[in-house]
Design an enzyme around this catalytic site. Structure first.
Site, PDB file in Angstrom:
ATOM      1  N   GLY A   1       4.386  -4.253  -7.261  1.00 49.00           N
ATOM      2  CA  GLY A   1       4.673  -4.383  -5.839  1.00 49.00           C
ATOM      3  C   GLY A   1       3.871  -3.365  -5.059  1.00 49.00           C
ATOM      4  N   GLU A   2       4.425  -2.900  -3.958  1.00 51.33           N
ATOM      5  CA  GLU A   2       3.836  -1.920  -3.040  1.00 51.33           C
ATOM      6  C   GLU A   2       2.404  -2.260  -2.623  1.00 51.33           C
ATOM      7  OE1 GLU A   2       2.427   1.949  -5.685  1.00 51.33           O
ATOM      8  OE2 GLU A   2       4.587   1.614  -5.537  1.00 51.33           O
TER       9      GLU A   2
END
EC number: 2.4.2.21
Length: 338
Positions: free
Chosen positions: A304-305
């Site tokens: 993610g991120e």
């Protein structure tokens, strides 16, 4: 004034989606045909260059101003044990972003992107969506507006990502409500939960879907009931980028799920988007099929991120480097092409 000051403003934005510049697409294709290579020999790099041309409105697109926007939020349903980590990790990771120590810091830097991190009321999680709507109308509009606010005229490319402990559960709920299928088909390991953790996620999504079964089937209602602030932030950023004709690179399962309720109603919402990668989260490939997106990379990532999307920017830069930097047949003195 906020871009999404009212539900009517959000609905109007979703109904009035600008389209790519057809003349720029034609000119970019003509340039591709004139470059010193066999037609189609650079594969998807050629398609990417034409895509970028259409949304930037020029035959020779560039990425001089690129931005990665990472939205963070917390979720009330994490009390049900759906994540391998406590909700406090969301704030800790935001601190790590600020200190420059996260993967997205390294990858955004390598990709030449300006990194913005937008933390959305981390000390105030959304409501537990198994017993209430995750957000009320005001909260959801505020999160959408926070997403729109990070998108500015003049950007050549926007990368979107998220951070929020438990948010793969919200993503599974959004996908199941938007596209059907059982929660078990959409819920995966997320941050690394075991089989018992996945079973808890499935049960939580089932309860949420049952609780909201009679809710209106509109993009806004699905988003506010089953999403989260960071998820709505991603949706707001993507919708504002569309208004400004800024191409977007989506990250993994959660970032793509932010568009699920919008795309289920208005499939064209993803026309200005590229899928940066296909993550290891099992539901992501199914979701990409629904969104009509073919990922640029598939490296088994599930962080993610914005990490996979930022990494994909290097591929996009390569596409533009060949498109803009190669000689034409005329320039090279090759009379009849290849």
């Amino acid at each position: 004034m906020s871009r999404f000051a009212s539900l009517a403003a959000f609905e109007a934005a979703l109904e009035r989606l600008p389209v790519a510049d057809a003349d720029a697409i034609t000119a970019a294709r003509a340039r591709q045909a004139s470059l010193t290579k066999p037609a189609g020999s650079l594969g998807r790099l050629e398609d990417i260059a034409v895509f970028m041309a259409g949304w930037q409105g020029t035959a020779q697109p560039v990425i001089e101003q690129g931005r990665a926007a990472i939205f963070a939020g917390n979720h009330g349903f994490v009390v049900h044990g759906v994540s391998a980590f406590p909700a406090s990790v969301t704030a800790a990771m935001v601190g790590n972003f600020a200190a420059g120590g996260a993967a997205i810091n390294a990858l955004a830097g390598a990709a030449g992107l300006d990194l913005r991190v937008i933390a959305l009321d981390l000390d105030r999680p959304t409501a537990d969506f198994t017993i209430a709507a995750a957000m009320d109308e005001t909260e959801c509009l505020a999160a959408l507006a926070a997403g729109a606010a990070v998108v500015e005229p003049g950007l050549h490319l926007l990368v979107v990502g998220e951070m929020g402990i438990g948010n793969s559960t919200a993503a599974a709920a959004l996908c199941a409500r938007s596209y059907g299928g059982s929660p078990a088909q959409w819920a995966g390991p997320g941050t690394g939960v075991d089989a018992g953790g996945i079973a808890r996620k499935v049960a939580v999504v089932e309860r949420a879907l049952a609780f909201h079964a009679d809710a209106p089937d509109t993009p806004f209602e699905i988003l506010r009931r089953l999403g989260g602030r960071e998820i709505a932030g991603v949706a707001g950023a993507v919708l504002e980028a569309r208004r400004l004709r800024i191409p977007v690179v989506l990250d993994g399962f959660i970032s793509c799920a932010a568009l699920a309720p919008l795309a289920a109603a208005v499939p064209a919402i993803t026309d200005h988007c590229l899928a940066g990668h296909c993550s290891a989260e099992p539901g992501h490939i199914r979701l990409l099929e629904h969104l009509g997106l073919d990922p640029l990379l598939s490296l088994g990532m599930r962080l993610g991120e914005g990490s996979g999307a930022a990494l994909a920017v290097s591929v996009i830069r390569a596409a533009l480097a060949t498109h803009n930097g190669m000689a034409t047949f005329a320039q090279a003195g090759v009379a009849d092409g290849l």
